[in-house]
Scaffold this active site. Sequence first.
Site, mmCIF file in Angstrom:
data_model
loop_
_atom_site.group_PDB
_atom_site.id
_atom_site.type_symbol
_atom_site.label_atom_id
_atom_site.label_comp_id
_atom_site.label_asym_id
_atom_site.label_seq_id
_atom_site.Cartn_x
_atom_site.Cartn_y
_atom_site.Cartn_z
ATOM 1 N N ASP A 72 0.848 -1.191 0.000
ATOM 2 C CA ASP A 72 0.000 0.000 0.000
ATOM 3 C C ASP A 72 0.885 1.243 0.000
ATOM 4 O O ASP A 72 2.091 1.154 0.205
ATOM 5 C CB ASP A 72 -1.017 -0.004 1.147
ATOM 6 C CG ASP A 72 -0.386 -0.010 2.531
ATOM 7 O OD1 ASP A 72 0.839 -0.246 2.630
ATOM 8 O OD2 ASP A 72 -1.102 0.206 3.512
ATOM 9 N N TYR A 74 2.980 4.676 0.815
ATOM 10 C CA TYR A 74 3.685 5.140 2.007
ATOM 11 C C TYR A 74 2.732 5.977 2.858
ATOM 12 O O TYR A 74 2.035 6.850 2.355
ATOM 13 C CB TYR A 74 4.889 6.000 1.606
ATOM 14 C CG TYR A 74 5.963 5.253 0.848
ATOM 15 C CD1 TYR A 74 6.693 4.227 1.454
ATOM 16 C CD2 TYR A 74 6.271 5.596 -0.466
ATOM 17 C CE1 TYR A 74 7.694 3.551 0.768
ATOM 18 C CE2 TYR A 74 7.275 4.929 -1.161
ATOM 19 C CZ TYR A 74 7.981 3.905 -0.541
ATOM 20 O OH TYR A 74 8.963 3.237 -1.233
ATOM 21 N N PHE A 85 6.602 2.076 -4.515
ATOM 22 C CA PHE A 85 8.015 2.280 -4.174
ATOM 23 C C PHE A 85 8.545 3.686 -4.467
ATOM 24 O O PHE A 85 9.604 4.054 -3.995
ATOM 25 C CB PHE A 85 8.917 1.240 -4.856
ATOM 26 C CG PHE A 85 8.674 -0.169 -4.402
ATOM 27 C CD1 PHE A 85 9.147 -0.611 -3.171
ATOM 28 C CD2 PHE A 85 7.942 -1.058 -5.181
ATOM 29 C CE1 PHE A 85 8.902 -1.907 -2.727
ATOM 30 C CE2 PHE A 85 7.692 -2.356 -4.747
ATOM 31 C CZ PHE A 85 8.168 -2.777 -3.521
ATOM 32 N N HIS A 199 11.249 -9.418 0.122
ATOM 33 C CA HIS A 199 10.946 -7.993 -0.046
ATOM 34 C C HIS A 199 12.218 -7.161 0.176
ATOM 35 O O HIS A 199 13.051 -7.510 1.015
ATOM 36 C CB HIS A 199 9.861 -7.582 0.955
ATOM 37 C CG HIS A 199 9.203 -6.289 0.625
ATOM 38 N ND1 HIS A 199 9.719 -5.075 1.014
ATOM 39 C CD2 HIS A 199 8.071 -6.018 -0.068
ATOM 40 C CE1 HIS A 199 8.932 -4.115 0.575
ATOM 41 N NE2 HIS A 199 7.927 -4.649 -0.083
#
Length: 251
Positions: A72, A74, A85, A199
């Site tokens: 989701d 930031y 990202f 991740h």
Amino acid sequence: MKPLFSKDDIPSDWRELLGDYFESADWQLLERNLQFVLDSDPNLVRPEPQNFFKALKLCSVNSVKVVILGQDPYHSPGLAQGLAFSIPADIAINSRAFPSSLRNISKALALEGFGQLPHGDLHHWAKQGVLLLNTALSVKLGKAGSHTNLGWKSFIDFLISALAKQKPNLVWILWGGHAQSKLALIKDGIDQYILQSSHPSGLGVYKTDKPFLQPGGKDSCRHFTVTNKWLTSHKLTPIQWVKNAQTDLFS
């Protein structure tokens, strides 16, 4: 007065891909939930409503070649842009606000010979056909995962499935368990190329048997290199991962 959340904010090519989804109870639930949140306090929602679908606006259905799935947006102030990202270019790489995931992505790019990111703004990826898609497109400021249950899952799952079925030979980059939970949807598509690792966040980067970075920083998962080789082998232009990088993108 135009509502703050509407299917009209989604580009027409993506609306066509989604087809009759907009007639479904799932879409109507998402629409009601988002409008309620935005009516209550729009200043606490990130990104701003006009940027919910920025990933789709910058990367058309015809142009998409690579999909990178995030979770989701930031939830810290001043970061969310509507692209997984990505953060504004004016946030210094050495600042505490710069996310660990992006810092490790930059390390991986350097290890693969592309050079380090000059900043965290990834708009230039999106404009080359990299769909930077979060699996929830909004969040409450200061509260990670807070909009996950508003109905975004159904919308994104439908989009992923429809895209994989319509467009063969896409590269899907799945970092971490959340992104990898979409595997079944992607595998239902035609000739999809799937890359997986842990991740790139600070907590998970070295974990699992497919680490994003090798312990000690000796190497990366090499997803950026492998993606470009795949694209080149399918007569598609490889991605310039680092803007103005003086590297051989075909290597």
